[in-house]
Design an enzyme around this catalytic site. Sequence first.
Site, short mmCIF file in Angstrom:
data_model
loop_
_atom_site.label_atom_id
_atom_site.label_comp_id
_atom_site.label_asym_id
_atom_site.label_seq_id
_atom_site.Cartn_x
_atom_site.Cartn_y
_atom_site.Cartn_z
N GLY A 266 0.93 -1.12 0.05
CA GLY A 266 -0.01 0.13 -0.05
C GLY A 266 0.91 1.29 -0.08
N ARG B 235 1.03 -5.74 -5.00
CA ARG B 235 1.15 -6.57 -3.77
C ARG B 235 1.68 -8.06 -4.33
NH1 ARG B 235 -0.72 -4.62 0.47
NH2 ARG B 235 -2.16 -2.57 0.59
N ASP C 93 5.91 -5.45 6.47
CA ASP C 93 6.66 -6.70 7.01
C ASP C 93 6.57 -7.63 6.11
OD1 ASP C 93 3.57 -6.48 7.46
OD2 ASP C 93 3.57 -7.89 8.97
N ASP C 94 5.55 -7.95 5.64
CA ASP C 94 5.60 -8.92 4.70
C ASP C 94 6.55 -8.76 3.49
OD1 ASP C 94 3.49 -10.49 5.84
OD2 ASP C 94 1.87 -9.93 4.68
N LYS D 105 8.30 0.49 5.62
CA LYS D 105 7.16 1.59 5.07
C LYS D 105 5.78 1.01 5.71
CE LYS D 105 4.45 -0.03 2.48
NZ LYS D 105 3.42 -0.59 1.65
N THR D 106 4.76 1.63 6.11
CA THR D 106 3.24 1.48 6.06
C THR D 106 2.69 2.32 6.91
OG1 THR D 106 1.77 -0.25 6.71
CG2 THR D 106 3.73 -0.44 7.94
N ASP E 84 0.20 1.58 8.47
CA ASP E 84 -0.32 1.28 9.66
C ASP E 84 0.45 1.26 10.97
OD1 ASP E 84 -2.18 0.24 7.70
OD2 ASP E 84 -1.49 -1.80 7.80
N TYR F 273 -24.94 15.54 15.86
CA TYR F 273 -24.76 14.27 15.18
C TYR F 273 -23.84 13.44 16.09
CZ TYR F 273 -26.58 16.02 10.59
OH TYR F 273 -27.45 16.46 9.53
P1 FBP Z 1 0.55 -2.06 3.62
O1 FBP Z 1 0.47 -2.97 4.73
O2 FBP Z 1 0.91 -2.59 2.38
O3 FBP Z 1 1.49 -0.58 3.73
O4 FBP Z 1 -0.82 -1.48 3.29
C1 FBP Z 1 -1.78 -0.73 4.46
C2 FBP Z 1 -3.01 -0.36 3.88
O5 FBP Z 1 -3.43 0.90 3.78
C3 FBP Z 1 -4.08 -0.90 5.01
O6 FBP Z 1 -4.15 0.14 6.27
C4 FBP Z 1 -5.27 -1.22 4.47
O7 FBP Z 1 -5.91 -2.18 5.03
C5 FBP Z 1 -4.76 -1.58 3.09
O8 FBP Z 1 -3.63 -1.09 2.74
C6 FBP Z 1 -5.67 -1.37 1.84
O9 FBP Z 1 -4.89 -2.04 0.63
P2 FBP Z 1 -5.67 -2.22 -0.56
O10 FBP Z 1 -6.45 -0.89 -0.99
O11 FBP Z 1 -4.76 -2.70 -1.40
O12 FBP Z 1 -6.87 -3.26 -0.09
#
Ligand code: FBP
Length: 553
Positions: free
Chosen positions: A81, A145, A175-176, A202-203, A205, A243
């Site tokens: 991502g 991916r 991580d992957d 990177k991420t 998350d 709301y």
């Molecule tokens: P990575 O772990 O590859 O960095 O991706 C993060 C992320 O943004 C997650 O938060 C989210 O669940 C996922 O990618 C969504 O990716 P996609 O749009 O490819 O399903």
Amino acid sequence: MNITPLQTARYEYTPKLPGMLRNGISEICVKEGAETQSVADQDKIKALFPNTYGKREITFEKGTNSAPAKKQVVGVILSGGQAPGGHNVVSGLYDALKATDPENVLIGFKGGPSGLLEDDYIIFDDAYIDQYRNTGGFDIIGSGRTKLETEEQFEIAAKVCEKHGITAIVIIGGDDSNTNAAVLAEYMAAHGTGVQVIGCPKTIDGDLKNEDIDASFGFDTATKTYSELIGNIERDCNSAKKYWHFVKVMGRSASHVALECALETQPNVCLISEEVAAKKQSLSEIADYIADSVEARAALGMNYGVVIIPEGVVEFVPEFSALIAEINELLAKNGEAFNALKNWADKHSFITNGLREKAADVFSVLDPTIQQQLCLDRDPHGNVQVSLIESEKLFSALVGVKLKKRAAEGSYIGKYNPQHHFFGYEGRCAFPSNFDADYCYSLGYNAFMLISYGFNGYLSKVSNLSKPAEEWVAGGIPITKMMNMERRHGEDKPVIRKALVDLEGAPFKYFEAHREQWSVETCYTFPGAIQYFGPSSVCDLTTRTLALEQADK
Ligand code: FBP
């Protein structure tokens, strides 16, 4: 290409490097640290990585550069991502490589790891790189991916490297992807290819962190972007006073993004998936917990509020994950029969009749939209795609049911109008904050230093990140140090250990100490938009998470 004024201004930004990398390439030397071992399952990881296991951690220092002179042809891949700062990793790598020797070459493989397998690439030059400096996105070469994991893929990768004379590959991923980088590094060493493999963390998350890696890049900018939006919603909420906003934020299984946004904006409620799992909370208990805040605020005349929900929370609710597992099983065995049914009523009966009593009970309390989302197409591994489940709607509906009951019993008198939001893609390609621009450029620059000193199977490491960039520490860590064995698709696999929110850690403890007050009173804080120009106290601020985690340093 039309260029906005901010883009033009960001092209001019010079990212800050750690002090030890600032004196020029000729004055960077290596200091070796201790030998390493994996976080767990040492014997198994060692046996799987005989050539790359146990290497020493290293830091760079000011001193005479003793790296052997060698023409470098480096391939770079963006994997997974998008995360703000990816372009800066590439430009930092490019600048260090060209500063070392203008004859060095940087090749970008397009569309993620598949670009390497398909030999789909571009060769970077100054003009190309300059269009992307300090900008968000991964569009410089695209991302993907595809997993690099089979022997056949590695053979192809080695052939492509040989064809281009590639000396090193840099994989920028989570991580992957970095697990795959470690496996590729081992393959390259075992087959005597001479190709080095370096990873970069990177991420958005935030779950690729550990005692060596302070933070994954992109987390800072993405959470600042979501926090700006949540702060704006809080202001709107506090103005209109009508709301309850349910905001789901990305982050996969981990709740780092939700927690950071909560620390930044002080909403009325924020769920933390790791806590839900630890307390084995049911859907009903979570709904009650949110309803308590709605009721308490209504009693004070405040029929409005903000709830943050981490993307993966439903996976952590035991009864819900059991329901998902049963539906997975049911559809795996009877998918064709299910898909042949023409209308939802028939499909609904099919599912209800196929579930055991407990799962059927949980299914029955769900809103029809959520029921249908649970029955959507499975991913390639046969699992429900939890990110497609609108948990913000799931919880707002369950809270509605609770409030109706409470109103009938006379304990709740109020109005409940929910609104729903999902923030994820809004932040993944934002212009990197100064922090991410600096951190990412440093990671890329540092990755090249690791290459020039001959390291293989290392993650580019820049630490001490809560301090000014001048005090950052650059170096490298063997990826195998972060690995353990985990069950994946029915097999034991070596993987980088993911970091979930630590319920004993300072960020959660701070949140825990304040959330009761936030749930009843209006304590909203408004972070505003990311600032790129202005005082360092505003523009270079990192996350609350990092500041709290490193408060003692
Ligand atoms: P990575 O772990 O590859 O960095 O991706 C993060 C992320 O943004 C997650 O938060 C989210 O669940 C996922 O990618 C969504 O990716 P996609 O749009 O490819 O399903």
